[in-house]
Design an enzyme around this catalytic site. Structure first.
Site, PDB file in Angstrom:
ATOM      1  N   ASP A   1       0.841  -1.193   0.000  1.00  0.00           N
ATOM      2  CA  ASP A   1       0.000   0.000   0.000  1.00  0.00           C
ATOM      3  C   ASP A   1       0.880   1.248   0.000  1.00  0.00           C
ATOM      4  O   ASP A   1       2.020   1.201   0.470  1.00  0.00           O
ATOM      5  CB  ASP A   1      -0.915   0.005   1.236  1.00  0.00           C
ATOM      6  CG  ASP A   1      -2.198   0.783   1.005  1.00  0.00           C
ATOM      7  OD1 ASP A   1      -3.257   0.148   0.848  1.00  0.00           O
ATOM      8  OD2 ASP A   1      -2.138   2.036   0.970  1.00  0.00           O
TER       9      ASP A   1
ATOM     10  N   VAL B   1       2.206   0.218  -7.238  1.00  0.00           N
ATOM     11  CA  VAL B   1       2.041  -0.914  -8.165  1.00  0.00           C
ATOM     12  C   VAL B   1       2.347  -0.531  -9.604  1.00  0.00           C
ATOM     13  O   VAL B   1       2.456  -1.418 -10.466  1.00  0.00           O
ATOM     14  CB  VAL B   1       0.621  -1.510  -8.071  1.00  0.00           C
ATOM     15  CG1 VAL B   1       0.351  -2.056  -6.679  1.00  0.00           C
ATOM     16  CG2 VAL B   1      -0.444  -0.496  -8.490  1.00  0.00           C
TER      17      VAL B   1
ATOM     18  N   TYR C   1     -12.655   4.332 -15.854  1.00  0.00           N
ATOM     19  CA  TYR C   1     -12.804   3.254 -14.877  1.00  0.00           C
ATOM     20  C   TYR C   1     -13.411   2.021 -15.544  1.00  0.00           C
ATOM     21  O   TYR C   1     -12.909   0.899 -15.386  1.00  0.00           O
ATOM     22  CB  TYR C   1     -13.672   3.724 -13.714  1.00  0.00           C
ATOM     23  CG  TYR C   1     -13.776   2.730 -12.594  1.00  0.00           C
ATOM     24  CD1 TYR C   1     -12.771   2.624 -11.630  1.00  0.00           C
ATOM     25  CD2 TYR C   1     -14.872   1.877 -12.472  1.00  0.00           C
ATOM     26  CE1 TYR C   1     -12.856   1.719 -10.592  1.00  0.00           C
ATOM     27  CE2 TYR C   1     -14.964   0.964 -11.433  1.00  0.00           C
ATOM     28  CZ  TYR C   1     -13.959   0.894 -10.493  1.00  0.00           C
ATOM     29  OH  TYR C   1     -14.047  -0.020  -9.467  1.00  0.00           O
TER      30      TYR C   1
ATOM     31  N   THR D   1     -17.929   0.813   2.065  1.00  0.00           N
ATOM     32  CA  THR D   1     -16.663   0.701   2.783  1.00  0.00           C
ATOM     33  C   THR D   1     -16.488   1.919   3.681  1.00  0.00           C
ATOM     34  O   THR D   1     -17.358   2.792   3.732  1.00  0.00           O
ATOM     35  CB  THR D   1     -15.483   0.626   1.800  1.00  0.00           C
ATOM     36  OG1 THR D   1     -15.376   1.885   1.105  1.00  0.00           O
ATOM     37  CG2 THR D   1     -15.679  -0.489   0.775  1.00  0.00           C
TER      38      THR D   1
ATOM     39  N   TRP E   1     -30.048  -7.746 -14.359  1.00  0.00           N
ATOM     40  CA  TRP E   1     -31.126  -6.980 -14.998  1.00  0.00           C
ATOM     41  C   TRP E   1     -30.624  -6.307 -16.247  1.00  0.00           C
ATOM     42  O   TRP E   1     -29.498  -5.825 -16.299  1.00  0.00           O
ATOM     43  CB  TRP E   1     -31.663  -5.924 -14.035  1.00  0.00           C
ATOM     44  CG  TRP E   1     -32.750  -6.447 -13.132  1.00  0.00           C
ATOM     45  CD1 TRP E   1     -33.428  -7.623 -13.256  1.00  0.00           C
ATOM     46  CD2 TRP E   1     -33.268  -5.793 -11.974  1.00  0.00           C
ATOM     47  NE1 TRP E   1     -34.345  -7.752 -12.237  1.00  0.00           N
ATOM     48  CE2 TRP E   1     -34.282  -6.647 -11.443  1.00  0.00           C
ATOM     49  CE3 TRP E   1     -32.998  -4.590 -11.318  1.00  0.00           C
ATOM     50  CZ2 TRP E   1     -35.011  -6.318 -10.293  1.00  0.00           C
ATOM     51  CZ3 TRP E   1     -33.723  -4.277 -10.192  1.00  0.00           C
ATOM     52  CH2 TRP E   1     -34.728  -5.120  -9.683  1.00  0.00           C
TER      53      TRP E   1
END
Length: 259
Positions: free
Chosen positions: A42, A70, A163, A198, A259
């Protein structure tokens, strides 16, 4: 072998990117509860250290923290080297780190597009490639990529082209790696969550409003998911219980994509 034995992660070593908070923390906790040692990767060392101490105290496993980006080849190589040096092997990689920047396609800044792609897709490839080389050497491993239902559908009413495209890329990356690396004993799967509550989004859901109402009206279960609702699928995919499972896309979205 019993189902209980198949689900055990005793003596495993698992790397979780973005594991300090939220979904990453919850999945790291689940793997630790099943016996795995954990490496939290992290950018926020303070949060990562707090989570590491919590997992050590609660589950009695070894938990290391590596502050790393990363998207950096040097950082990712360091993650592999430090993990192998500390534990001798890498059994599981959960690629959870990700960001979102919402904008209409015609208005999105190219740098914002690049930022999202770099973390959400390039970072997943770089981590998978680098850790995958160690798994190839071992002849075994499980990689779990966190994509999103946004890689399967187009979200509404918000505009989030970068995204969505990045997460669709993660799904294709998952399937491609699964096909290429099956001969090496490496399984590669992806979990595709829906709208999740979250620490970062709890206030947003609590206050509600038209956006939340729209999302929940399009979710058959009528509510957001909780972080612990990814724990079972994470343990399944990490463990020998999923020994014949690779290239899978596991939607955990309250039925949104039905759906």
């Amino acid at each position: 072998m019993s189902v209980k034995d198949k689900m055990s992660l005793d003596q495993y070593t698992s790397i979780v990117t973005g594991g300090a908070v939220g979904l990453g923390k919850s999945m790291a906790s689940a793997l630790a509860e099943m016996g795995s040692n954990i490496v939290i990767v992290d950018l926020n060392r303070n949060h990562a250290e707090a989570t590491a101490q919590e997992l050590r105290s609660q589950y009695g496993v070894q938990v290391d923290v590596i502050e790393a980006n990363v998207c950096s080849a040097d950082d990712v190589l360091r993650v592999r080297e430090e993990t192998v040096r500390s534990f001798g092997r890498i059994d599981v990689l959960i690629n959870n780190a990700g960001i979102v920047k919402n904008a209409k396609a015609e208005d999105m800044l190219y740098q914002d597009w690049l930022d999202v792609m770099n973390v959400n897709l390039n970072g997943v490839f770089l981590m998978s490639q680098t850790i995958g080389k160690e798994m190839i050497r071992q002849g075994k491993g499980s990689i779990i990529n966190i994509s999103s239902m946004s890689g399967i559908i187009v979200n509404t009413p918000q505009c989030q082209i970068a995204y969505n495209v990045s997460k669709a890329g993660v799904i294709s990356l998952t399937k491609t790696l699964a096909a290429e690396w099956a001969p090496y004993g490496i399984r590669v799967n992806t979990i595709a969550p829906g709208y999740m509550k979250t620490e970062l989004t709890e206030k947003f859901f609590r206050e509600g409003g038209q956006l939340i109402d729209r999302w929940m009206s399009m979710t058959p279960m009528g509510r957001p998911g909780m972080p612990d609702e990814l724990q079972g699928i994470a343990v399944y995919l990490a463990s020998e219980a999923s020994s014949y499972t690779t290239g899978g896309v596991f939607s955990v979205d309250g039925g949104y994509t039905a759906w």
